[in-house]
Design an enzyme around this catalytic site. Structure first.
Site, mmCIF file in Angstrom:
data_model
loop_
_atom_site.group_PDB
_atom_site.id
_atom_site.type_symbol
_atom_site.label_atom_id
_atom_site.label_comp_id
_atom_site.label_asym_id
_atom_site.label_seq_id
_atom_site.Cartn_x
_atom_site.Cartn_y
_atom_site.Cartn_z
ATOM 1 N N VAL A 1 70.755 -0.333 18.722
ATOM 2 C CA VAL A 1 70.872 -1.684 18.155
ATOM 3 C C VAL A 1 70.096 -1.823 16.854
ATOM 4 C CG1 VAL A 1 71.302 -2.762 20.382
ATOM 5 C CG2 VAL A 1 68.954 -2.534 19.577
ATOM 6 N N GLY A 2 69.411 -0.776 16.399
ATOM 7 C CA GLY A 2 68.773 -0.827 15.088
ATOM 8 C C GLY A 2 67.282 -1.066 15.101
ATOM 9 N N SER B 1 69.749 -10.637 41.230
ATOM 10 C CA SER B 1 70.759 -11.419 40.510
ATOM 11 C C SER B 1 72.157 -11.301 41.099
ATOM 12 C CB SER B 1 70.790 -10.990 39.038
ATOM 13 O OG SER B 1 71.150 -9.632 38.921
ATOM 14 N N LYS C 1 74.236 -10.109 29.808
ATOM 15 C CA LYS C 1 75.270 -10.240 30.830
ATOM 16 C C LYS C 1 76.493 -10.985 30.298
ATOM 17 C CE LYS C 1 71.985 -10.194 34.702
ATOM 18 N NZ LYS C 1 71.359 -10.970 35.784
#
Length: 793
Positions: A370-371, A687, A730
């Protein structure tokens, strides 16, 4: 001269040696003039005149040749004109040159043979021979190698003239002395001169032997590797040429110019003085020199100026990274604080030390690709500082952080000090990459060693074990990166400012691919935009069907594969540009690697779509349940963790209590099997509680749940739906998988602010507080008549 031709005899010049009568001499002949002379003598079956040359010139002139040589017979020859000849010649007699000419590129000589002059009686010759044999034996005994065979050979020689030739040829003396002995035709004079040379050689060898013996007594077994240096020093001592303390002056000057603090400077001066005392060739001298070199090369007082321009910094971050607006805002806020603190005329140094430094220790957490690393490089670019990356993945020794003590062989400073040395300034941007991958070994805990590095109250006096003096790290801008927080110790995490980086949505990936990835890969493969065109449809298909990730690392690999395929077509095709459409991807990348299971699945009772968070981003998962004859047991498969197993037990108790009047009473004697696919991947966390409870209810009542509805939340035994984490990841995963309806806990509604607006617009969200609301939305079941529901509604 009757045995030799009347014509001139060809000359073979040789370097750095002399041929003597009666002795064989191997030669490598490769110079063109020498090759021609050798071939002429070989063709005519003549002897050849071997003459030593003056100096080491490649092509000697007539004046470079001595006027006395040795007439030789060619005994063996092999090789070729191109590769050179390997020749063995044997000396026949001494030959004095009267005239040298040149014919057809070959030196040749006219002269006469010079015989030995025997000018001593038998008794004198015998005395000279015995004296030379004794001196030769003494020389051979002083040699380090085994010379017994050569000693026996000399003992069997009774010809004084031949003995002088043999010794002259094998003595390690200069060529000019060997030539002098060859030119001496008097046997007596030659023997006396040779005795002088042999006596001088014997004295030299005796001095060398004394040096070797002295060093053997002084040096221990562990110091044998220093014998060459000690020999050199001993030779200098014998000659009275011992070197002075030249290094001391050099290190003193370097220490003065290094800008060290006074306490560090005093330590360096003591080490320089110690180096002078022990000498440059002492065993510990190289340890002291390495230590002084490190002290003098560290940037104690050299800093890069901070040119903090917020507009310029914002432009750099926007140019290098698309999206990540929240992250950029946080970074700019830190830069603004640094600018304000550095710009005060009378800054509060105590406050600046506690707050300003703490703002310069950041932790980027997010999935791979993602950098995070490139964002750190952009920060360094915006600050105008050097960037250094320190990889911590797999490090299990605290000496990697704090360095090794100098008492160990091969010791070196830690990675932090090494990074500052490479940067050449004391305020670089240092990225501690993969800080969550640290591990603990028997050597120590590197995470504990980082506590001092990243503590603003301590890092101004950071002490590396190798350096053994404090170094100020408070000016360093530390940036750590991690994929997850669970493996980072709490005290270490508390010392860093946490900034979370989420995954990219499809639109962001398309923009990044167009602006950064495709131009980068085209350049890496020698292509240009005028030669290759990748359509938007192809790019979207690559993102959806060939990659499934939060970042863009695999996307870059797929684009690289496309560029490699296009490189061949560019060379073979006359029509440019080569266009890559969605239909071409099967040929280039093969079959699709990922499919939208949600769209393909048929609604089945007992199957529900859930949402999960992983270190590499969000994922969807399916909860499958089934009934079978049994004793009412709960069977769980799919490599579920303890927390997830407890959620399944709670869900079963909840469903049986809430749906007892409707459908469950007749099913109590059956076993319930709950399975979560992808059994090779461990799964845990609370979850999935809502999804498991809904799957069981769907199974018991026989109603299917729309597979395009996904849900996430923790469920309690009373039927409450509690909030969970990772909502952004999510929801992005749900959107990527084609889901357009998501059910979340009411308390997670605020977390949607982090979800991109384009994603929120395409998904319908229902926020619930109880499991009854979930059943009403997914199954159309109204539990309002159940008294237990009324207690929590």
């Amino acid at each position: 001269m009757k045995a030799y031709p009347a014509e001139y005899i060809p000359i073979l010049p040789i370097r750095q040696t002399v041929a003597f009568p009666g002795l064989a001499l191997p030669l490598l002949v490769s110079r063109p003039r020498s090759v021609a002379a050798l071939e002429r003598a070989q063709e005519r079956n003549w002897p050849i005149l071997v003459v030593a040359q003056k100096g080491d010139v490649q092509e000697p002139s007539i004046n470079d040749l001595y006027r006395v040589g040795t007439l030789c017979r060619i005994e063996k020859i092999q090789g070729s004109r191109e590769a050179g000849y390997q020749v063995v010649v044997r000396g026949l007699s001494r030959f004095r040159i009267h005239e040298i000419g040149e014919h057809e590129g070959v030196y040749d000589a006219h002269g006469q043979v010079v015989e030995d002059i025997v000018d001593a009686d038998e008794e004198t010759r015998q005395a000279l021979l015995e004296s030379m044999k004794k001196t030769a034996e003494e020389i051979l005994n002083l040699m380090p190698a085994d010379m017994r065979q050569f000693t026996e050979l000399l003992a069997g020689i009774n010809d004084l003239a031949f003995f002088t030739h043999l010794c002259s040829a094998n003595l390690d003396i200069e060529t000019v002395h060997k030539q002098e002995l060859l030119e001496t035709s008097s046997v007596k004079s030659r023997a006396l001169r040779l005795l002088d040379i042999m006596q001088a050689r014997k004295n030299n060898l005796q001095v060398q032997t004394q040096i070797r013996d002295k060093l053997s007594e002084k040096l221990g077994r562990q110091q044998r590797e220093h014998i060459l240096r000690e020999q050199l020093q001993a030779i200098r001592d014998e000659l009275g040429e011992s070197s002075g303390g030249g290094k001391k002056v050099d290190y003193q000057q370097r220490i003065e110019e290094a800008g060290m603090p006074e306490d560090v400077k005093s330590v360096a001066m003591e080490e320089a003085k110690r180096l002078e005392e022990v000498g440059n060739f002492a065993p510990e001298a190289h340890v002291i020199r390495n230590y002084l070199d490190l002290l003098c090369s560290l940037p104690w007082s050299k800093s890069a100026p901070d040119w903090i321009d917020l507009e310029r910094s914002r432009a750099i971050l926007d140019e290098d990274h698309y999206g990540l607006d929240k992250i950029k805002k946080r970074v700019l806020q830190h830069l603004a604080v640094m600018k304000l603190l550095s710009g005060k005329k009378e800054p509060n140094t105590e406050l600046m030390g506690k707050e300003g430094r703490r703002g310069s220790i950041l932790l980027f957490v997010g999935p791979p690709g993602v950098g995070k690393t490139s964002l750190g490089q952009s920060i360094a670019k915006a600050l105008g500082r050097k960037f250094q990356r320190v990889s911590l993945g797999g490090v299990r020794d605290d000496a990697e952080i704090r360095g090794h003590r100098r008492t160990y062989i091969g010791s070196m400073p830690g990675r932090i000090i090494q990074a500052i040395k490479r940067a050449g300034e004391n305020n670089p941007v240092i990225m501690l990459d993969e800080i969550d991958k640290l591990s603990m070994g028997y050597q120590g805990d590197p995470a504990a060693a980082l506590l001092e590095v990243l503590d603003p109250e301590q890092n101004s006096n950071f002490t590396d074990h190798y350096l053994d003096v404090p170094f100020d790290l408070s000016k360093v801008f530390f940036i750590a990166t991690a994929n997850e927080l669970e493996t980072i110790p709490g005290p270490l995490l508390d010392r860093m400012e946490l900034i979370e980086l989420g995954g990219y949505i499809t639109e962001e990936k398309v923009h990044i691919a167009k602006k950064h990835l495709i131009p980068k890969q085209l350049h890496a493969h020698g292509l240009s935009e005028a030669q290759v065109e990748i359509t938007d449809a192809a790019l979207l298909k690559v993102i959806h069907d060939y990659t499934r990730e939060a970042g863009v690392r695999n996307l870059q690999r797929r684009i690289a594969s496309i560029c490699r395929a296009c490189a061949e077509k560019v060379l073979l095709s006359a029509a440019l540009p080569v266009k890559v459409d969605a239909s071409d991807l099967f040929e280039i990348l093969g079959p699709e690697r990922y499919t939208y299971e949600v769209v393909a699945r048929v609604a089945t009772p007992g199957v529900v779509t859930g949402l999960a968070w992983t270190p590499v981003g969000g994922e969807i998962l399916f909860i499958e349940s089934s009934l079978m004859p049994g004793t009412g047991r709960l069977i769980l498969t799919g490599q579920l963790g303890d927390v997830m197993k407890e959620s399944a037990r709670i869900a079963l108790s909840l469903v049986r209590s809430r749906l007892a009047a409707a459908a469950v009473s007749s099913q109590d004697s059956r076993d319930v099997h709950v399975h979560v696919p992808a059994g090779a991947i461990p799964k845990d966390g609370p979850s999935a509680g809502v999804a498991i409870a809904t799957a069981m209810a769907s199974l018991f009542v026989g109603k299917a749940v729309d597979p395009k509805i996904a849900m996430s939340g923790e469920v309690t035994l009373r039927g409450l739906v509690l909030p969970v984490g990772g909502i952004k990841e999510k929801v992005i995963a749900a959107h990527r998988a084609g889901i357009r309806h998501v059910i979340l806990a009411k308390q997670n509604e605020k977390d949607l602010l982090e979800v991109p607006a384009t994603v929120r617009k395409e998904i319908k969200f229902d926020f619930v507080e109880t499991i009854a609301e979930v059943y009403r939305i997914t199954l159309g079941i109204d539990l309002n008549q159940n008294p237990l529901v009324a207690d929590v509604a």
